[in-house]
Design a protein around this motif. Structure first.
Motif, PDB file in Angstrom:
ATOM      1  N   THR A  14       0.864  -1.171   0.000  1.00  0.00           N
ATOM      2  CA  THR A  14       0.000   0.000   0.000  1.00  0.00           C
ATOM      3  C   THR A  14       0.907   1.229   0.000  1.00  0.00           C
ATOM      4  OG1 THR A  14      -0.048   0.150   2.414  1.00  0.00           O
ATOM      5  CG2 THR A  14      -1.739  -1.239   1.373  1.00  0.00           C
ATOM      6  N   GLN A  15       0.311   2.388  -0.222  1.00  0.00           N
ATOM      7  CA  GLN A  15       1.102   3.621  -0.182  1.00  0.00           C
ATOM      8  C   GLN A  15       1.718   3.807   1.209  1.00  0.00           C
ATOM      9  OE1 GLN A  15      -1.761   6.582  -1.474  1.00  0.00           O
ATOM     10  NE2 GLN A  15      -1.094   6.388  -3.617  1.00  0.00           N
ATOM     11  N   GLU A  16       0.953   3.466   2.231  1.00  0.00           N
ATOM     12  CA  GLU A  16       1.433   3.611   3.603  1.00  0.00           C
ATOM     13  C   GLU A  16       2.613   2.664   3.875  1.00  0.00           C
ATOM     14  OE1 GLU A  16      -1.817   3.254   2.752  1.00  0.00           O
ATOM     15  OE2 GLU A  16      -2.434   5.316   3.167  1.00  0.00           O
ATOM     16  N   GLU A  17       2.518   1.420   3.389  1.00  0.00           N
ATOM     17  CA  GLU A  17       3.613   0.462   3.594  1.00  0.00           C
ATOM     18  C   GLU A  17       4.873   0.910   2.858  1.00  0.00           C
ATOM     19  OE1 GLU A  17       1.117  -3.732   4.131  1.00  0.00           O
ATOM     20  OE2 GLU A  17       1.474  -2.925   2.132  1.00  0.00           O
ATOM     21  N   LEU A  18       4.698   1.422   1.632  1.00  0.00           N
ATOM     22  CA  LEU A  18       5.850   1.926   0.875  1.00  0.00           C
ATOM     23  C   LEU A  18       6.450   3.137   1.582  1.00  0.00           C
ATOM     24  CD1 LEU A  18       7.734   1.870  -1.545  1.00  0.00           C
ATOM     25  CD2 LEU A  18       6.028   3.176  -2.819  1.00  0.00           C
ATOM     26  N   SER A  19       5.611   3.984   2.129  1.00  0.00           N
ATOM     27  CA  SER A  19       6.081   5.150   2.869  1.00  0.00           C
ATOM     28  C   SER A  19       6.933   4.726   4.062  1.00  0.00           C
ATOM     29  CB  SER A  19       4.889   5.974   3.351  1.00  0.00           C
ATOM     30  OG  SER A  19       5.303   6.987   4.238  1.00  0.00           O
ATOM     31  N   GLU A  20       6.449   3.745   4.787  1.00  0.00           N
ATOM     32  CA  GLU A  20       7.184   3.252   5.957  1.00  0.00           C
ATOM     33  C   GLU A  20       8.505   2.604   5.554  1.00  0.00           C
ATOM     34  OE1 GLU A  20       6.326  -0.172   9.196  1.00  0.00           O
ATOM     35  OE2 GLU A  20       4.696   1.273   8.905  1.00  0.00           O
ATOM     36  N   LYS A  21       8.472   1.841   4.478  1.00  0.00           N
ATOM     37  CA  LYS A  21       9.670   1.121   4.023  1.00  0.00           C
ATOM     38  C   LYS A  21      10.717   2.070   3.437  1.00  0.00           C
ATOM     39  CE  LYS A  21      10.852  -2.994   1.350  1.00  0.00           C
ATOM     40  NZ  LYS A  21      10.389  -4.049   0.489  1.00  0.00           N
ATOM     41  N   SER A  22      10.268   3.120   2.739  1.00  0.00           N
ATOM     42  CA  SER A  22      11.194   4.031   2.055  1.00  0.00           C
ATOM     43  C   SER A  22      11.506   5.284   2.860  1.00  0.00           C
ATOM     44  CB  SER A  22      10.614   4.447   0.702  1.00  0.00           C
ATOM     45  OG  SER A  22       9.445   5.223   0.895  1.00  0.00           O
ATOM     46  N   LYS A  23      10.729   5.543   3.921  1.00  0.00           N
ATOM     47  CA  LYS A  23      10.882   6.773   4.727  1.00  0.00           C
ATOM     48  C   LYS A  23      10.542   8.022   3.909  1.00  0.00           C
ATOM     49  CE  LYS A  23      12.775   4.452   8.224  1.00  0.00           C
ATOM     50  NZ  LYS A  23      12.079   3.229   8.315  1.00  0.00           N
ATOM     51  N   ILE A  24       9.653   7.851   2.931  1.00  0.00           N
ATOM     52  CA  ILE A  24       9.142   8.953   2.115  1.00  0.00           C
ATOM     53  C   ILE A  24       7.676   9.145   2.503  1.00  0.00           C
ATOM     54  CG2 ILE A  24       8.669   9.755  -0.246  1.00  0.00           C
ATOM     55  CD1 ILE A  24      11.661   9.523   0.355  1.00  0.00           C
ATOM     56  N   SER A  25       7.233  10.380   2.643  1.00  0.00           N
ATOM     57  CA  SER A  25       5.866  10.624   3.113  1.00  0.00           C
ATOM     58  C   SER A  25       4.826  10.067   2.133  1.00  0.00           C
ATOM     59  CB  SER A  25       5.632  12.123   3.312  1.00  0.00           C
ATOM     60  OG  SER A  25       5.552  12.778   2.064  1.00  0.00           O
ATOM     61  N   VAL A  26       3.677   9.718   2.689  1.00  0.00           N
ATOM     62  CA  VAL A  26       2.572   9.199   1.875  1.00  0.00           C
ATOM     63  C   VAL A  26       2.148  10.259   0.863  1.00  0.00           C
ATOM     64  CG1 VAL A  26       0.181   8.381   1.915  1.00  0.00           C
ATOM     65  CG2 VAL A  26       1.764   7.658   3.700  1.00  0.00           C
ATOM     66  N   ARG A  27       2.143  11.522   1.281  1.00  0.00           N
ATOM     67  CA  ARG A  27       1.736  12.608   0.386  1.00  0.00           C
ATOM     68  C   ARG A  27       2.673  12.702  -0.824  1.00  0.00           C
ATOM     69  NH1 ARG A  27      -1.303  14.555  -2.605  1.00  0.00           N
ATOM     70  NH2 ARG A  27      -1.274  16.759  -3.052  1.00  0.00           N
ATOM     71  N   THR A  28       3.973  12.540  -0.586  1.00  0.00           N
ATOM     72  CA  THR A  28       4.941  12.585  -1.693  1.00  0.00           C
ATOM     73  C   THR A  28       4.695  11.415  -2.643  1.00  0.00           C
ATOM     74  OG1 THR A  28       6.573  13.689  -0.308  1.00  0.00           O
ATOM     75  CG2 THR A  28       7.400  12.573  -2.272  1.00  0.00           C
ATOM     76  N   ILE A  29       4.436  10.247  -2.088  1.00  0.00           N
ATOM     77  CA  ILE A  29       4.153   9.066  -2.918  1.00  0.00           C
ATOM     78  C   ILE A  29       2.887   9.314  -3.747  1.00  0.00           C
ATOM     79  CG2 ILE A  29       3.447   6.632  -2.828  1.00  0.00           C
ATOM     80  CD1 ILE A  29       5.388   6.345  -0.422  1.00  0.00           C
TER      81      ILE A  29
END
Length: 188
Positions: A14-29
């Protein structure tokens, strides 16, 4: 060329999981998935989190169309058979003590297996560079006149450096579909 969304969905994230894994904000994703081009740290972090090459997340640069300019047809994407590339890389091990032949084996395999892509050319270029540098290092060792034991140790270190380079690249081809040791230029 996959977008961030398709790459993320292929990894079942999910966008949230990718955010957590990459340390990039959900909004940026969300912005990137909506069409914003990722750059710099964001591009590297997302590519690393998704375990893909950075270039897959970038849009191709399309030159402006002009009727007066003759355009060459776009090249088809290079088809890389990673199993063949790994086999070509490991074939250098057969002749690791005979430097000119450690180039010949992967070079012949490149033509036999019809794998003329940047990855296989980089494998051969790396062996060519090593083959050129090994005698130079060896001769420098001899000119230092530190004795026969030093010369023997130097020969072993030179050969082992190539073995380590070949094995490390083979494991990197398996894991990340790229080379760990590579040159910034191609010799072929």
């Amino acid at each position: 060329m996959p977008t961030l969304k398709t790459a993320r969905e292929q990894k079942n994230l999910t966008q949230e999981e990718l955010s957590e894994k990459s340390k990039i904000s959900v909004r940026t994703i969300q912005r990137i998935e909506a069409g914003t081009e990722p750059k710099g740290h964001t591009l590297r972090a997302l590519a690393q989190a998704l375990e893909i090459d950075e270039s897959l997340l970038q849009s191709p640069v399309i030159p402006p169309q002009d009727e007066d300019i003759h355009r060459e047809p776009l090249k088809e994407a290079e088809a890389v058979n990673y199993t063949s590339a790994k086999m070509m890389n490991l074939s250098s091990l057969l002749f690791v003590v005979l430097p000119p032949l450690n180039i010949l084996a992967p070079f012949l395999l490149m033509f036999i297996l019809k794998q003329r892509n940047s990855l296989t050319k980089q494998i051969i270029s790396l062996q060519m560079f090593w083959t050129a540098m090994a005698p130079i290092v060896f001769m420098l060792g001899i000119f230092l006149k530190l004795g026969r034991q030093f010369t023997l140790v130097l020969m072993i270190i030179i050969v082992l450096s190539n073995v380590v380079m070949i094995l490390r690249n083979a494991s990197e081809i398996d894991r990340k579909k790229k080379l760990y040791f590579k040159l910034k230029f191609s010799m072929i």
